[in-house]
Design an enzyme around this catalytic site. Structure first.
Site, short mmCIF file in Angstrom:
data_model
loop_
_atom_site.label_atom_id
_atom_site.label_comp_id
_atom_site.label_asym_id
_atom_site.label_seq_id
_atom_site.Cartn_x
_atom_site.Cartn_y
_atom_site.Cartn_z
N HIS A 1 5.42 -27.89 2.33
CA HIS A 1 5.54 -26.76 1.43
C HIS A 1 5.36 -25.40 2.10
O HIS A 1 5.58 -24.37 1.48
CB HIS A 1 4.54 -26.89 0.27
CG HIS A 1 5.09 -26.42 -1.05
ND1 HIS A 1 6.12 -25.50 -1.14
CD2 HIS A 1 4.75 -26.74 -2.32
CE1 HIS A 1 6.40 -25.29 -2.41
NE2 HIS A 1 5.58 -26.01 -3.15
N ASP B 1 10.78 -25.16 -0.20
CA ASP B 1 10.38 -25.02 -1.60
C ASP B 1 11.01 -26.11 -2.45
O ASP B 1 11.93 -26.82 -2.02
CB ASP B 1 10.73 -23.63 -2.14
CG ASP B 1 12.21 -23.32 -1.98
OD1 ASP B 1 12.53 -22.14 -1.78
OD2 ASP B 1 13.03 -24.27 -2.02
#
Lengths: 486, 364
Positions: free
Chosen positions: A456, A460
């Protein structure tokens, strides 16, 4: 030879005085057999035996077992290997140690039954003929077998009940085992011995009996049984099953501690590094009905070219096509998270369960390979993996990983990213489930669940979702792959 | 001439009242199957009344003695590369190279009848029958020398409780170039151990001395000389070492002999101290590697590299990971991969690590 009958009769007399449970101490092997088995002498029977003499009564004399004359005028030998250690229980004729003399290896077998109390020599030290090798604690009813007659005496006892001869084949088994075989109508010649020198043990008789009655199921290494559809079963690509591998476990009922070493240590370090990455997960389901049909059409053609075609090559190629549109998933980020390196080659790793453990070999440059070539490469890696011969070149350099956990079982999972990669996908098993088609009819569909994890810090949710949708569309409609194949 | 193996032959071979000596010839050229067959006879056949001579030839293989160190005795990486298996036999003694030009003879007998010189006399008599002017004789060390200087046969033996066997090789037409390349260890100089060392000797093929001495002729001559010793004349019986029905348990023995844990894992503890050259800023420097190996697994390991080539911390980390894994290339590959994953490096350092790994694997 006039003295022979005398020796034989002493042996028989010895047998009368101490039946099988009396001649040697109560061995742990007998005790651990299944108490429910009709052949197991239950402990409650023991006190009723008139001539019973158990080993746990006062310890008998400790006799030194001396190194017998090996012949050829040899006076000394080098002890090369011990087969027993202090405290071990041995039967007569069990192997004690291996010595070496003058290009000959000699297996020294025990003259007595009892418990080893002392080893006189270290490995690689010299032992003199006639000097003691070990001390054995017996229970006092051993008849002394004179050293120099060892060959003749054995020849005589062979005529008695010590060795059964079938067509000239010597079958080694203790009297206890012989009786068990006789009681169960088992021919010793049909049983494979797993003890020293091919000696038949009680366990061998019991195993033979259960194999006759089908009591033991053949080992199930084929986990394809778990999937609901037969086509899915054929899809399985991860080679044979973790059930075949038994990691050492502590003795039942006791805690056991052992240090992590070698492979386990390596895996622990990798996973510790992996979990420093902030993961997020994304799951979806894919309708593989059309792919299943396509693969069954192509399977035979591939087989004729010598390659086994599973579903994995399609999954891998679809991944590569997806990575062309979303190159950030094929990247690597440095430790301080200040630079992203976009990798040009799509080296797609395949998590494989091998006898050595979890290994992830990768197929290099998938972007330039056809589905057939990917299948061939997978065959090669699987063969090497099964033999435990994967090399560094195959194991390093991966840029993206797919794990086919579904070949063993499962639907959704949370895979762990393998650094220095930034994403990973795990495929569940293919299930045949009812789904609604565009005309609102319930139809049979081959559904597979996929679970993605991504780093992350640089990826995304939207990117992952779009990549997954693209990957899914290629597999749900394989014809569309043809449009984008390079 | 040999007759094909049949059920009646097997009955005859095993029956009590049969000939006192039998010659068996193997139908297999696989070293593990033939070693397993020897083992099986030693464990299952009563040699009290009947002695056996077993003959076979094998596809190229290196056979080390029971207590030897394969890394010391041969070039393990080269053998692996060329597909030449390394096997460890159950008897002691030194290392031999097998190929189809090398005849193997195993004499099984009871402990009482165990006599290596007598067996070797059978061989030398057989050879002299084929080639009357041949200068072959057996030495005190149970070697057979040709022209008093070239070794054409080496011996090893195993004594059990009641039976014994003596096996020896016979160089007829072996590939000498392959033999010397394979038996030249890459790292013997750095190995310290108590394993039995081999004694090297100049060798020669019988065929170089007399072209009529090929393997088949030699085997036939030895077989008939063996039978003659018992006052018999009979054909050799062909046996199939993969036949589990006739030889129950032989498949398991074959698998045990092939297992890494037997061939390499049974090596007596040893330490290896070596160094290799690496390129460092346009000059060469040395990296030192010291490993202690016990039962085939690395017990201690230290890698010393010059500061400017690899940081010492990295070397320590890698050697720490190596402890506990087996001394074999596939294990090293796994360890190395895990190391790279857990310790991400710059491109340059990663390349150096790859070079280091390659050099280490080249020793295994």
């Amino acid at each position: 030879m006039a003295t022979v009958p005398l020796r034989v009769s002493i042996r028989f007399a010895g047998r009368l005085v101490c039946p099988r449970y009396g001649c040697r101490p109560w061995t742990p092997r007998v005790l651990t057999a299944d108490p429910g088995s009709p052949f197991h002498p239950t402990p409650t029977r023991v006190p009723q035996e008139r001539f019973f003499r158990a080993g746990h009564v006062a310890p008998g004399p400790i006799l030194p077992f001396k190194l017998a004359d090996i012949g050829e005028g040899i006076r000394e030998v080098v002890v090369k290997e011990w087969y027993v250690k202090e405290g071990d229980v041995v039967s007569q004729f069990d192997s004690i140690c291996e010595v070496q003399s003058d290009k000959a290896s000699v297996t020294i077998t025990s003259r007595y039954a009892g418990i080893i109390r002392k080893l006189y020599h270290e490995v690689d030290s010299t032992a003199l003929v006639g000097s003691p090798l070990v001390d054995i604690e017996t229970d006092g009813v051993q008849e002394e077998v004179p050293q120099e007659d060892v060959v003749e005496t054995l020849a005589v006892s062979r005529g008695g009940n010590a060795h059964q001869e079938v067509k000239g084949q010597k079958t080694l088994a203790t009297p206890a085992v012989r009786r068990l075989a006789m009681e169960s109508n088992v021919k010793l010649s049909e049983v494979v011995g797993t003890g020293n020198d091919g000696r038949i043990l009680k366990e061998d008789i019991l195993n033979f009996l259960s194999s006759q009655t089908g009591a033991i199921l053949p080992p199930c290494s084929d986990h394809k049984e778990q999937t609901l559809s037969s086509e899915a079963a054929a899809r399985a690509t991860a080679p044979v099953a973790p059930l075949a591998r038994h990691p050492s476990v502590p003795v039942e009922g006791k805690n056991g501690t052992e240090r992590l070493k070698g492979f386990q240590k390596a895996m622990a370090k990798t996973m510790a590094a992996a979990l420093k990455i902030p993961h997020f997960g994304y799951c979806d389901e894919v309708d593989l009905t059309k792919l299943v049909r396509l693969r069954s059409e192509l399977k035979d053609a591939a087989e004729m070219r010598g390659v086994k075609l599973s579903y994995m090559p399609f999954f891998i190629k679809a991944t590569s096509l997806g990575l062309l549109q979303f190159p950030i998933l094929n990247a690597s980020v440095d430790e301080s998270c200040s630079n992203i390196t976009y990798k040009a080659a799509h080296n797609i790793g395949l998590a494989m369960d091998t006898p050595q453990g979890l290994l992830v070999p990768n197929v290099k440059n998938v972007q330039a390979l056809s589905i057939f070539e990917i299948a061939a490469e997978l065959n090669r890696l699987q063969a090497l993996g099964a033999m435990g011969q994967l090399g560094t070149a195959d194991l390093t350099g991966g840029t993206f990983t797919i794990s086919n956990i579904g070949s063993i079982g499962g639907t959704y999972t949370k895979p762990v990213i393998l650094p220095p990669e930034v994403a990973i996908g795990a495929l569940g098993k293919i299930q045949v489930l009812p789904r609604l088609n565009p005309w609102d009819e319930v139809v049979k569909a081959h559904i597979m669940k996929v679970s993605w994890s991504a780093d992350h810090r640089i990826i995304d949710g939207a990117t992952m979702c779009r990549f997954s949708n693209l990957w899914r569309s290629y597999l749900e409609n394989p014809a569309s792959m043809v449009l984008d194949l390079k | 001439a040999s007759v094909p193996y049949s059920h009646t032959e097997r009955e005859t071979f095993l029956a009590e009242h049969c000939r006192p000596g039998v010659v068996l010839k193997s139908a297999s050229c696989d070293i593990f199957q033939n070693l397993a067959f020897e083992d099986w006879i030693h464990a299952h056949v009563d040699v009290e009344k009947r002695s056996i001579l077993f003959m076979c030839r094998n596809r190229p293989a290196v056979v080390i003695g029971r207590h030897q160190n394969p890394w010391q005795e041969c070039n393990v990486p080269l053998a692996r590369e060329r597909g030449i298996p390394v096997a460890r036999r159950r008897s002691g003694g030194g290392t031999v190279f097998h190929d189809l030009g090398n005849v193997n003879l195993t004499f099984f007998s009871s402990r009482k009848r165990y006599d290596r010189q007598r067996n070797l006399r059978i061989v030398t008599r057989a050879l002299r029958q084929l080639s009357p002017n041949l200068d072959v004789h057996a030495t005190e060390r149970f070697d057979i020398l040709l022209n008093k200087q070239f070794k054409i046969s080496g011996t090893a033996a195993k004594l059990g409780r009641t039976g014994a066997y003596h096996h020896c090789t016979l160089l007829c037409s072996a590939d000498r170039a392959l033999l010397s390349a394979t038996l030249r260890s890459a790292c013997a100089a750095g190995i310290r151990s108590n394993a039995t060392p081999s004694v090297a000797a100049p060798v020669r093929n019988l065929r170089d001395e007399d072209p009529t001495l090929n393997c088949d002729a030699v085997m036939e001559a030895v077989a008939s000389q063996y039978y003659a010793d018992f006052g018999l004349s009979a054909p050799a019986v062909v046996v199939d070492p993969t036949d589990e029905l006739s030889h129950p348990g032989i498949r398991r023995i074959t698998q045990e002999l092939q297992a890494w844990d037997w061939v390499f894992g049974k090596t007596p503890a040893f330490s290896l101290d070596t160094s290799f050259e690496v390129q460092c800023e346009a000059c060469d420097t040395k990296v030192n590697l010291t490993v202690g190996v016990k039962s085939g697994a690395i017990e201690t390991c230290s890698i010393e590299s010059p500061q400017d080539w690899l940081p010492p911390a990295m070397c320590r980390e890698l050697s720490g990971l190596m402890v506990g894994s087996r001394f074999r290339p596939s294990d090293m590959a796994v360890i190395f991969t895990a190391f790279l994953r857990a310790n991400p490096q710059s491109h340059e350092l990663e390349n150096k690590m790859h070079i280091l790994c390659e050099k280490v694997v080249a020793l295994m």
